[in-house]
Design an enzyme around this catalytic site. Sequence first.
Site, PDB file in Angstrom:
ATOM      1  N   PHE A 156       0.814  -1.230   0.000  1.00  0.00           N
ATOM      2  CA  PHE A 156       0.000   0.000   0.000  1.00  0.00           C
ATOM      3  C   PHE A 156       0.837   1.266   0.000  1.00  0.00           C
ATOM      4  O   PHE A 156       0.329   2.344  -0.287  1.00  0.00           O
ATOM      5  CB  PHE A 156      -0.934   0.007   1.222  1.00  0.00           C
ATOM      6  CG  PHE A 156      -0.223   0.318   2.515  1.00  0.00           C
ATOM      7  CD1 PHE A 156       0.009   1.634   2.889  1.00  0.00           C
ATOM      8  CD2 PHE A 156       0.238  -0.690   3.359  1.00  0.00           C
ATOM      9  CE1 PHE A 156       0.677   1.937   4.066  1.00  0.00           C
ATOM     10  CE2 PHE A 156       0.912  -0.403   4.536  1.00  0.00           C
ATOM     11  CZ  PHE A 156       1.132   0.917   4.884  1.00  0.00           C
ATOM     12  N   LYS A 180      -1.686  -7.617  -9.102  1.00  0.00           N
ATOM     13  CA  LYS A 180      -2.584  -7.740  -7.939  1.00  0.00           C
ATOM     14  C   LYS A 180      -2.110  -6.653  -6.959  1.00  0.00           C
ATOM     15  O   LYS A 180      -1.196  -6.861  -6.167  1.00  0.00           O
ATOM     16  CB  LYS A 180      -2.456  -9.150  -7.329  1.00  0.00           C
ATOM     17  CG  LYS A 180      -3.636  -9.611  -6.491  1.00  0.00           C
ATOM     18  CD  LYS A 180      -4.041  -8.692  -5.371  1.00  0.00           C
ATOM     19  CE  LYS A 180      -3.099  -8.768  -4.180  1.00  0.00           C
ATOM     20  NZ  LYS A 180      -3.382  -7.686  -3.183  1.00  0.00           N
ATOM     21  N   ARG A 184      -5.577  -2.034  -0.126  1.00  0.00           N
ATOM     22  CA  ARG A 184      -5.740  -0.739   0.558  1.00  0.00           C
ATOM     23  C   ARG A 184      -5.675   0.431  -0.427  1.00  0.00           C
ATOM     24  O   ARG A 184      -6.159   1.520  -0.128  1.00  0.00           O
ATOM     25  CB  ARG A 184      -4.621  -0.525   1.586  1.00  0.00           C
ATOM     26  CG  ARG A 184      -4.397  -1.663   2.524  1.00  0.00           C
ATOM     27  CD  ARG A 184      -5.448  -1.686   3.622  1.00  0.00           C
ATOM     28  NE  ARG A 184      -5.341  -2.916   4.386  1.00  0.00           N
ATOM     29  CZ  ARG A 184      -6.354  -3.746   4.607  1.00  0.00           C
ATOM     30  NH1 ARG A 184      -7.563  -3.476   4.124  1.00  0.00           N
ATOM     31  NH2 ARG A 184      -6.186  -4.838   5.308  1.00  0.00           N
ATOM     32  N   CYS A 288       9.665   1.884   3.185  1.00  0.00           N
ATOM     33  CA  CYS A 288      10.599   0.790   3.475  1.00  0.00           C
ATOM     34  C   CYS A 288      12.023   1.313   3.584  1.00  0.00           C
ATOM     35  O   CYS A 288      12.910   0.598   4.019  1.00  0.00           O
ATOM     36  CB  CYS A 288      10.518  -0.281   2.409  1.00  0.00           C
ATOM     37  SG  CYS A 288      11.098   0.321   0.839  1.00  0.00           S
ATOM     38  N   GLU A 386      10.377  -4.399  12.616  1.00  0.00           N
ATOM     39  CA  GLU A 386       9.853  -3.289  11.823  1.00  0.00           C
ATOM     40  C   GLU A 386       8.546  -2.780  12.462  1.00  0.00           C
ATOM     41  O   GLU A 386       7.656  -3.571  12.754  1.00  0.00           O
ATOM     42  CB  GLU A 386       9.566  -3.751  10.391  1.00  0.00           C
ATOM     43  CG  GLU A 386       9.050  -2.633   9.514  1.00  0.00           C
ATOM     44  CD  GLU A 386       8.838  -3.056   8.071  1.00  0.00           C
ATOM     45  OE1 GLU A 386       8.205  -4.096   7.834  1.00  0.00           O
ATOM     46  OE2 GLU A 386       9.315  -2.328   7.172  1.00  0.00           O
TER      47      GLU A 386
END
Length: 490
Positions: A156, A180, A184, A288, A386
Site C-alpha cells: 500500500f 494484484k 488498501r 521501506c 519493523e
Amino acid sequence: MAIDLGDKTVLKNYCGGRWVEPSSQDRVDVWDPATGDVIARTPLSNAHDLDRAVDAAEQAFELWSEEPPPRRARIMFALQRLLQDNLEELAELIVLENGKGIDEARGDVQRGLEVVEFAAGAPTLLMGSGLEQVSRGIDTDMYRYPLGVVAGITPFNFPAMIPLWMMPLAIVCGNTFILKPSQRTPLTAARLVELFEEAGLPAGVLNLVHGAGDTVDLVLDHPGIRAVSFVGSAAVARHIYARAAANGKRVQALAGAKNHMVLMPDADLDFAAEAIFSSAFSNGGQRCLAGSVGVAVGGAGDKLIERLAAIAESAKVGPGLEADSVVTPITTEAHRQRVKGWIDTGAKEGARVVVDGRNQGSDGGFWLGPTVLDGVRPEMSVAQEEIFGPVLVVQRSDGLDEAIKTINRSHYGNAAVIFTRDGGAARRFRRRVHAGMIGVNIPVPAPMAFFPFSGWKGSFYGDLHATGRDGIDFYTERKVITTRWPEPPS
Ligand code: NAD
C-alpha cells in the site's frame, strides 16, 4: 476531497482489454486515512477471476512476444508523456487512498515514471551478445526471450512507484502481466492501467486482478504464471518466496526493513537532525527506506534528542493535501493500533518516550504524531522489529565500529545511513555495513530506476532485484546458440 472520483469507486478487474465485474461478491473497505471515510470497496477476486486474467494474458503473449522491441519501447514513450500529463491527478489519488503528503505522492509517481523512461531503452537493454569463432568455424550468440505470463503483487505504501517498478520492465521485455495491487490502494492501480491502455498497449498484455491474501495464494499456485514479483512485509515475502518457488516459478520478493541512521559527533547537527526527522516521520514512517533507528555515536545523543524534540514540537500533523503537513496519517486504523502497541511495548521494555505521538492529530482519520523513544538497547524488540509507523528509536554507541556491529546484527538489510564530515568514516561505513542501499549525508537513499533496488538479508528473498539491469534479467530467459556453417566453395 479535491478529486472527483466519479465511477472510479466501483472497482472492476481488467482482463483482455476490458473492465469486468469480478464474479466474487466479497469486498473490503478502502478508506481516506485523513477522514476515516470509506471511499471504495476492493473486490476479493476468486479462482475464476484469476483464470480469466491468465487466459487473456496467455492469448496476448502469442502476439506481444513477437512485437519488435523498438515498437514495444514506443508505447513506453507514450506512457511517459501520459504519466507526466496526469501526474497531479495521480498524486491526489495517492493522497486520497494512502494518506501521504502531496509532495511525497508526486515523488511516488515521478520515481515510477523514471522506470518507464528506463524501459524505453528496451532495444539496447534487450541486446544479447556473441562471440565469433569460439572454435574453428563455430560462432556462439546469446539472445533474450520473455518468460510468458508474469504477476506482480504490491503493497500500500507506494501505490504508483512499486507497480511501475514491475509493469514497464516486464512488458517491454515481451511478457504479459497480471497486477494484484494492495487492497488498501486499488484506485491508483486502476488509473495506471487506464494510462497503459491509453498509451496503446494491446488488449491482454496488462491485466488487473483485485484482491488480498487469498487471491495472492491463487496467483502463487497458478500453473499459467511463470514468475512473481512481490513487494511487501517480511512474513508475507517469505511465504511468497517459498510457495512460488515450490511451484517452479521465478521469484523476487522485496521485504520489510529496519533502517539505521548513524550520527557521528562531527556531523552538521542541525542538518542531520532535520534529515533524521524527515526520514523517520514523513509519510507517517510508512516507507521501506524510512530511517527507524537513530544511532548516536560518541555523545551526540543528548543533542540529537533535544533537536528532534524541538522539531517535533513545530511539525504539523495533518492531511496530505495540506502542503505544510509534515506527519500525515497512517493508512489504516488497524495499522495505527499496531503502531501504538509498539510504542507501549517500547515503554514496557524500558525505553523513555521523549516525544509521544499517541494522542496527536485531528478528529476522524487515522492519526499518530511523531514518537521518539530514547535509551533503546539493541536487544529490545522495538530496536529489532519493523514498526512501519512514525516511531524513531534512538540508541547510543561508543564508536563507529560498535554502531556498524549493531547494524550488522539486524536481520534486515534494506538501507543504512551515516551523517558525518569525515570521509574515512563514511568509507568504512559504506564498505562494512551489511545493507543494500547506503546513504552518506542523505536521509533516504531512494531507489533509482537504472540501479537495482538492493535489499540484503531479511529485506529480500530471491536473486535478481527489482529495476535496473536486474529487472531486465529477471523478466527474460537467455538462450545461447552455437552455429557452424560449412564453408562455401571459394
Ligand atoms: P503486506 O505484506 O501486508 O502486503 C503486500 C501484498 O501482499 C498486498 O498485495 C497484500 O494483498 C498481499 N498479502 C498480504 N497478506 C498476505 C498473505 N497472508 N498471503 C499472501 N499475500 C498477502 O505489506 P503492506 O502492509 O501492504 O506494505 C508494507 C510492507 O511492505 C512493509 O513491511 C514495508 O517494509 C514493505 N515494503 C518493502 C519495500 C522494499 O522495497 N523492500 C518497499 C515498500 C514496502
